[in-house]
Design a protein around this motif. Sequence first.
Motif, PDB file in Angstrom:
ATOM      1  N   SER A 155      -2.198  54.768 -29.660  1.00  0.00           N
ATOM      2  CA  SER A 155      -2.971  54.816 -28.420  1.00  0.00           C
ATOM      3  C   SER A 155      -2.088  55.084 -27.201  1.00  0.00           C
ATOM      4  N   MET A 156      -0.779  54.744 -27.314  1.00  0.00           N
ATOM      5  CA  MET A 156       0.162  55.001 -26.223  1.00  0.00           C
ATOM      6  C   MET A 156       0.688  56.430 -26.250  1.00  0.00           C
ATOM      7  N   GLY A 157       0.243  57.197 -27.252  1.00  0.00           N
ATOM      8  CA  GLY A 157       0.608  58.611 -27.293  1.00  0.00           C
ATOM      9  C   GLY A 157       1.759  58.960 -28.208  1.00  0.00           C
ATOM     10  N   LEU A 158       2.232  57.996 -29.043  1.00  0.00           N
ATOM     11  CA  LEU A 158       3.316  58.313 -29.968  1.00  0.00           C
ATOM     12  C   LEU A 158       2.776  59.211 -31.080  1.00  0.00           C
ATOM     13  N   PRO A 159       3.350  60.383 -31.254  1.00  0.00           N
ATOM     14  CA  PRO A 159       2.826  61.322 -32.252  1.00  0.00           C
ATOM     15  C   PRO A 159       2.897  60.755 -33.658  1.00  0.00           C
ATOM     16  N   THR A 160       2.025  61.260 -34.519  1.00  0.00           N
ATOM     17  CA  THR A 160       2.002  60.826 -35.922  1.00  0.00           C
ATOM     18  C   THR A 160       3.344  61.064 -36.599  1.00  0.00           C
TER      19      THR A 160
END
Length: 410
Positions: free
Chosen positions: A310-315
């Motif tokens: 949710s904080m935007g860390l890519p998969t």
Amino acid sequence: MNLPFFIAKRYLFSKKKQNIINIISWISMAGIVVGTMAIIIIVSVLNGFTDLIGVFYSDFDPDIKISSVEGKMFDPNTIDIEQIKALPDVVSYAEVVEEVALLRYGKRQFAATIKGVPDNYPDYTNIDKLLIEGEYYLKKDGIDYAVVGRGIANNLGVGVSFLDPLHVYVPKKGKQVSLNPSRAFNHGYLFPSAVFAVLEDVDAKYMLVSKAFATELFDSEDDISAIELAIADGADVDALQEKLEEIVGAGFHVKNKEQQHYLVFKTMKSEKWAVYFILVFILLLASGNMIGNLTMLYIDKKEDIAILGSMGLPTEQINRIFLYEGWLISLAGGVLGTILGVFVCWLQNTFGLIKLPGAGGSFVISAYPVHIIFTDIILAFAAVLIIGFIASWYPVKFISNKQLAPSNIA
């Protein structure tokens, strides 16, 4: 800062919600530690036995042996002997006569290889160290003597204190037509002066006699079977072999100590690599715990993964957390296993903790020999890292495809 690596490191040492995950992590690392230790220790022991066999052969064989490519014997005058003797690294030169003969002692018979050696044979070998009975001499008071291999002595039931001579028979050269079969053979007799022991394949094969006795017995005249050389300590064997090959030409073999017993050493090396790959395969199976460990770690950290997503860390970055986690376990296990493996080898070398069964002081060594080779350690450690990568990559790929989809993270 490498965020996935930082998080993976925290996960490695932090306490998990489910204690079973910590247990599985330690089991995974322990499997890698034991597997790495096993590779280093067992391969080093095989190295030790290979070196030990090499020492036995070194005591009996010359540093370099020159023999004919075709035929058993050759005329030494066909090559430049003086040029060989003039080489600075050649310290001893000897011509030997070697052929198979039938030995008879009492009612017992045995086929063996008679090796006629010159007077300087003890100078370029350690035959004196190999004697288990008697004293080395091949001619005394006009009587011919023989130094017999232990295997031959056991088969014939002969000893150095026995009074009866040892009879030797070889077929005469050329066609012999006679009603009396005994005339088709050259016959000689001698007395055992000593018994030597090297390895079973040598002990049961060779009997040493004087070159003069062998030359007369085999009707070899000026022909010889081989030229044996001793070289100076620290000499470049490969460079000397090349020089000798240039001198003698393509019609002769020039072999160093290992090449003289090529099949034995090749077999030992093949066994070493076979054991190495078997242990690597076992290590691969032991690393299977990593799959369950990383999968359960994902379940334990599912809330953290959702927050990171949710904080935007890519998969891809989330995948690396678990990949690094598996790598760290493998790296830690590999380093610890390598250190412990080398330490155990050092202990065995220094104190001989594990004894050879049945040695009882009659063998040349009482404990398992160990020789650590740096390249073996590198290969063992590399195998651990590769297996660790595979064992980490597979569950991470599974998690990525099945669990880290946007709908699952949400």
